[in-house]
Enzyme design. Sequence first.
Site, PDB file in Angstrom:
ATOM      1  N   GLY A  39       0.890  -1.026   0.038  1.00  0.00           N
ATOM      2  CA  GLY A  39      -0.091   0.065  -0.092  1.00  0.00           C
ATOM      3  C   GLY A  39       0.870   1.318   0.006  1.00  0.00           C
ATOM      4  O   GLY A  39       1.720   1.166   0.806  1.00  0.00           O
ATOM      5  N   LYS A 213      14.420   5.436 -14.527  1.00  0.00           N
ATOM      6  CA  LYS A 213      15.890   5.125 -14.409  1.00  0.00           C
ATOM      7  C   LYS A 213      16.561   6.594 -14.773  1.00  0.00           C
ATOM      8  O   LYS A 213      17.792   6.658 -14.926  1.00  0.00           O
ATOM      9  CB  LYS A 213      16.235   4.274 -15.515  1.00  0.00           C
ATOM     10  CG  LYS A 213      15.717   4.061 -16.842  1.00  0.00           C
ATOM     11  CD  LYS A 213      16.056   3.181 -17.765  1.00  0.00           C
ATOM     12  CE  LYS A 213      15.856   3.147 -19.150  1.00  0.00           C
ATOM     13  NZ  LYS A 213      16.062   1.945 -19.816  1.00  0.00           N
ATOM     14  N   ASP A 242       7.554   5.067  -3.944  1.00  0.00           N
ATOM     15  CA  ASP A 242       7.184   5.369  -2.560  1.00  0.00           C
ATOM     16  C   ASP A 242       8.328   5.636  -1.385  1.00  0.00           C
ATOM     17  O   ASP A 242       8.451   6.432  -0.784  1.00  0.00           O
ATOM     18  CB  ASP A 242       6.370   4.029  -1.683  1.00  0.00           C
ATOM     19  CG  ASP A 242       5.138   3.850  -2.470  1.00  0.00           C
ATOM     20  OD1 ASP A 242       4.624   4.800  -3.034  1.00  0.00           O
ATOM     21  OD2 ASP A 242       4.528   2.555  -2.653  1.00  0.00           O
TER      22      ASP A 242
END
Length: 292
Positions: A39, A213, A242
């Site tokens: 999550g 990248k 995240d």
Amino acid sequence: MVKMTIIGSSSMDLVVTALKRPNKGETIMGESFKTVPGGKGANQAVAAARLGAEVYMVGCVGNDGFGEEIVNNFISNGVITTYVKPVTHSETGTAHITLAEGDNSIIVVKGANNYVTPDLVEKALDVILESDIVLIQQEIPEETVEYVTEICFTNNVPLLLNPAPARPISKTVIEKAAYITPNEWEASVLFENKDIHEALKEFPNKLLITEGKNGVRYFDGKNEVLVPAYVVEAVDTTGAGDTFNAAFAVAVAEGKSIKDSIRFANRAASLSVTKFGAQGGMPTREEVEGSL
């Protein structure tokens, strides 16, 4: 120590590894299957805690085995769970992830994350107002994102909005957030009538576009800047974004410049993809600083 509140989703990631993705109507044999806590909100909370922040998580899980496992995982990583609410009328959210051909594809079922409401946020108001920075994403109801944005703006608490998954956002939210961190696809949804370079100029030192990248692009008030990514051999890219968001929030809340905060976050994100699982490879503060 930076104090931050993260308002967002918690889910269990159901991860299949395969050599390729199946075509429509095709059945293929996978290589492995694992369940790991995830999550976007939970990932960012764990990443920030590992980087040394004092982290309060605001979210919901189901009253089930997955929910219990997620809460225990928070505790073991040092995330404060006072405002993680178990709900009885919905299952814990899940993310169904396929790892194949060096990248991931994800289907999210929100479940209990639909109940991360303004009322729940209100219960955490004291810690939000005491935070050095607040992080929020879009796997929770839109009204909650708008409510948190208004609270943070009114009380001069910096808000980092990670606009993922992509959906249109009101201009008010964009203007009141301190930082917005879309990837290239999310940026095209947010600014569909604008060239990306025009959008960057309109929101200097606020809009940070992550380009995988290639690195992270922003406008510093005079010039467009691309802070390059670190080159690594990726094992699992799930959770890299995240990790970037959490690490950037920690660094900028500590007073680092935008560019130095991005560099720190890029390094953390690059280390995170070298191990399996969204949270499995999230680095500690020592690992990031030792590799810069």
